[in-house]
Design a protein around this motif. Structure first.
Motif, short mmCIF file in Angstrom:
data_model
loop_
_atom_site.label_atom_id
_atom_site.label_comp_id
_atom_site.label_asym_id
_atom_site.label_seq_id
_atom_site.Cartn_x
_atom_site.Cartn_y
_atom_site.Cartn_z
N SER A 1 6.39 -3.71 7.52
CA SER A 1 5.47 -4.80 7.23
C SER A 1 4.90 -5.37 8.52
CB SER A 1 6.19 -5.92 6.47
OG SER A 1 5.32 -7.02 6.27
N TRP B 1 3.97 -1.11 3.71
CA TRP B 1 3.84 0.28 3.29
C TRP B 1 5.18 0.99 3.48
CZ3 TRP B 1 1.79 -1.78 7.70
CH2 TRP B 1 2.20 -1.25 8.90
N PHE C 1 10.65 0.27 4.12
CA PHE C 1 9.28 -0.25 4.20
C PHE C 1 9.05 -0.88 5.57
CE2 PHE C 1 10.06 -0.01 -0.28
CZ PHE C 1 8.85 0.39 -0.80
N GLU D 1 7.96 3.71 4.62
CA GLU D 1 8.19 4.61 5.75
C GLU D 1 9.63 5.09 5.65
OE1 GLU D 1 6.25 4.16 9.53
OE2 GLU D 1 8.25 4.06 10.45
N LEU E 1 0.83 -1.20 0.00
CA LEU E 1 0.00 0.00 0.00
C LEU E 1 0.87 1.25 0.00
CD1 LEU E 1 -2.62 -1.13 2.67
CD2 LEU E 1 -2.91 -1.08 0.18
N PRO E 2 0.32 2.40 -0.45
CA PRO E 2 1.11 3.63 -0.50
C PRO E 2 1.31 4.28 0.88
CG PRO E 2 -1.10 4.04 -1.32
CD PRO E 2 -0.99 2.55 -1.09
N SER E 3 0.50 3.90 1.88
CA SER E 3 0.65 4.44 3.23
C SER E 3 0.04 3.45 4.22
CB SER E 3 -0.02 5.80 3.36
OG SER E 3 -1.41 5.68 3.10
N LYS E 4 0.33 3.67 5.50
CA LYS E 4 -0.19 2.76 6.53
C LYS E 4 -1.72 2.84 6.56
CE LYS E 4 0.02 1.56 11.38
NZ LYS E 4 0.55 1.89 12.70
#
Length: 58
Positions: free
Chosen positions: A51, A43, A49, A45, A22-25
């Motif tokens: 997970s 996502w 990334f 960060e 996904l593009p963000s949490k």
């Protein structure tokens, strides 16, 4: 939608880890839904990334 696609793909290709990028949490309720369906969520960060399942990351 991604959970349904992973369930469909799993009929043809079995993997030990199913993951959604996904593009963000996402919201906590969506993280719980993915966990209930045994799907990791990934996502970005910072420069890396995050997970819900560290084994899903390289």
């Amino acid at each position: 939608m991604a959970i349904g696609q992973l369930a469909d793909y799993n009929r043809f290709v079995g993997h030990s880890i199913r993951a959604i990028l996904l593009p963000s949490k996402p919201r906590e309720d969506l993280l719980a839904l993915a966990e209930a369906q045994k799907c990791a969520v990934i996502w970005p960060e910072g420069r890396g990334f995050i997970s819900t399942n560290p084994e899903a990351l390289p």
